[in-house]
Enzyme design. Sequence first.
Site, short mmCIF file in Angstrom:
data_model
loop_
_atom_site.label_atom_id
_atom_site.label_comp_id
_atom_site.label_asym_id
_atom_site.label_seq_id
_atom_site.Cartn_x
_atom_site.Cartn_y
_atom_site.Cartn_z
N ASN A 55 0.80 -1.29 0.06
CA ASN A 55 0.01 -0.02 0.05
C ASN A 55 0.86 1.21 0.04
OD1 ASN A 55 -1.90 -1.87 0.19
ND2 ASN A 55 -2.67 -1.17 2.06
N THR A 115 -14.86 38.29 -32.11
CA THR A 115 -15.77 38.06 -31.10
C THR A 115 -16.81 37.26 -32.02
OG1 THR A 115 -16.97 40.07 -30.92
CG2 THR A 115 -14.98 39.79 -29.67
N HIS A 116 -17.59 36.25 -31.40
CA HIS A 116 -18.60 35.33 -32.13
C HIS A 116 -18.28 35.06 -33.24
CE1 HIS A 116 -21.16 37.46 -28.85
NE2 HIS A 116 -20.28 38.50 -29.11
N SER A 132 -7.07 11.94 -48.22
CA SER A 132 -8.35 11.35 -48.15
C SER A 132 -7.96 10.06 -48.90
CB SER A 132 -9.37 12.22 -48.79
OG SER A 132 -10.49 11.37 -49.16
N LYS A 154 -7.45 16.31 -51.56
CA LYS A 154 -7.60 16.79 -49.98
C LYS A 154 -6.24 16.53 -49.31
CE LYS A 154 -11.28 16.51 -48.02
NZ LYS A 154 -11.94 17.70 -47.08
N ASN A 166 -5.89 16.91 -45.22
CA ASN A 166 -6.44 17.44 -44.04
C ASN A 166 -5.90 17.80 -42.74
OD1 ASN A 166 -9.04 17.01 -45.44
ND2 ASN A 166 -8.86 14.77 -45.07
N GLU A 176 -7.03 18.11 -35.30
CA GLU A 176 -8.61 17.65 -34.98
C GLU A 176 -8.31 16.46 -33.73
OE1 GLU A 176 -11.26 17.04 -38.83
OE2 GLU A 176 -9.17 17.33 -39.41
N TYR A 234 -6.65 2.11 2.40
CA TYR A 234 -6.35 1.65 1.05
C TYR A 234 -7.69 0.62 0.85
CZ TYR A 234 -4.94 -1.01 -3.19
OH TYR A 234 -4.91 -1.47 -3.97
N GLN A 294 -6.59 0.42 -7.37
CA GLN A 294 -5.77 -0.21 -8.51
C GLN A 294 -6.28 0.31 -9.93
OE1 GLN A 294 -4.21 -4.31 -8.11
NE2 GLN A 294 -5.71 -4.59 -10.01
N1 ARG Z 1 -1.72 -3.36 -7.30
C1 ARG Z 1 -2.18 -2.77 -6.18
C2 ARG Z 1 -2.71 -1.56 -6.57
O1 ARG Z 1 -2.62 -0.81 -7.67
C3 ARG Z 1 -1.09 -2.61 -5.13
C4 ARG Z 1 -1.54 -2.65 -3.73
C5 ARG Z 1 -2.24 -3.94 -3.38
N2 ARG Z 1 -2.36 -3.79 -1.93
C6 ARG Z 1 -3.20 -4.72 -1.52
N3 ARG Z 1 -3.44 -4.73 -0.39
N4 ARG Z 1 -4.15 -5.58 -2.13
O2 ARG Z 1 -3.33 -0.42 -5.90
#
Ligand code: ARG
Length: 460
Positions: free
Chosen positions: A114, A159-160, A281, A287, A289, A294, A321, A326
Amino acid sequence: MAKIPTKPWGGRFSEPTNKFVERFSASVNFDHRLYAYDILGSTAHAEMLSKIGVLTDAECHVITDGLHTIREEIETGNFEWSIVLEDVHMNIEARLVELVGEPGKKLHTGRSRNDQIATDMRLWTRDQIDQIIAEQTVILGHLLGTAERHASTIMPGFTHLQVAQPITFGHHLLAWFEMLHRDRERFSECRHRVNVSPLGSAALAGTGFPIDREFTAKKLGFEGLAQNSLDAVSDRDFAIEFAAIASMTLLHLSRWCEELVAWNSPAFDFIELPDSFCTGSSIMPQKKNPDIPELVRGKTGRVIGNLSSLMVLMKSQPLAYNRDNQEDKEALFDTADTLRDCLFAMGEIIAAMSPRVDNMRAFAEKGFATATDLADYLVRKDVPFRDAHAIVGHVVAHASEKGLAIHEIELSHLQQFSKAIDADVFDSLTLEGSIAVRNHLGGTAPEAVMAAIKNAKKRL
Ligand code: ARG
């Protein structure tokens, strides 16, 4: 005897992970991109553990050498990533144990995935910010260079999307400069909040080992320490802020692109885009483009979508966490990749586009662009502005009916609209006269534009 788990966390499990779960929960297919930061973080952590006596010097060396080897394996394509090992962290750690044996098993002391992932993400984002700022600086330089060459090139200001008043092309480019300059400033401010070390927060509550958070933070180039372990492992506000600034930047680029596409069309014909940055094109041979501007315009939508994903991902998450987080990676990676590509494209286009100055001028002559100047002229002759506005309105209606520009109307006719008009009126009706008088900070006069460029160079 305890069975040997195939997963680093497998000790308490009595049945193998469902194959679907393995695929569904794996992040290694995308988080392997964090490998270099993961190895940096692990190296700093190992050195810190040896400093506080949790690892011997010898163990620390074995670990850091092993991590170095893994880095080489990854970079030479000799590393086998496995979804069985879920993520970048466990893949690297498992390989380390395979390579160096017992000491490798001690690396994870006093930390958790974590705080590890939060560290990796912050280091990755910091690097991206540095690359983005470098790209932005290149574009800002191109804008100033072109603005300098066109400080007195006249074009219509809109403008506009209606011709409003004459401006200089340099002045228009400086407006783009200011937008991107603010975006660059936002990124460098955001960098400070990104650049804080979560390492040492462990799973959520910190650790009982006498860790030295200052030491790892310093090794990793962090400016400070995250102050609360629960917050440090869970909040992704730094990624959201990054995506918000990326969205703002692209929003600005999309505005430029809208103008480039219009200017490149035959209706305006203000610029020529380089062949190498246009496409053709498959059916219409004539063309050429403006697909690249874009696409930049289009990719803006995708990045705003990423921002929205990240915000919704974080919304209502309880401390600390949660695995939801993830899901932050693909949105964050895509945001940075897309923004860097778009910045590169814009830099190339701005450096290579060639303005068609005659067409710009001709367009400015068409739309009664100096009508405000005639009103201002009358004000200088003591006509109240509201009356002057009405008088000029009648002049424009007359000119429009006769198919004339204001300066093509004879003096005697002009004087029928107001006695205050004299022969000197024609000085106010030229495009050059109109821009020249707007000579103050922020104004469009060539002199003001040159002064703005000088000042902008200092801010570059
Ligand atoms: N792959 C996890 C993530 O991206 C890493 C942390 C995982 N922690 C856990 N307690 N499962 O967040």
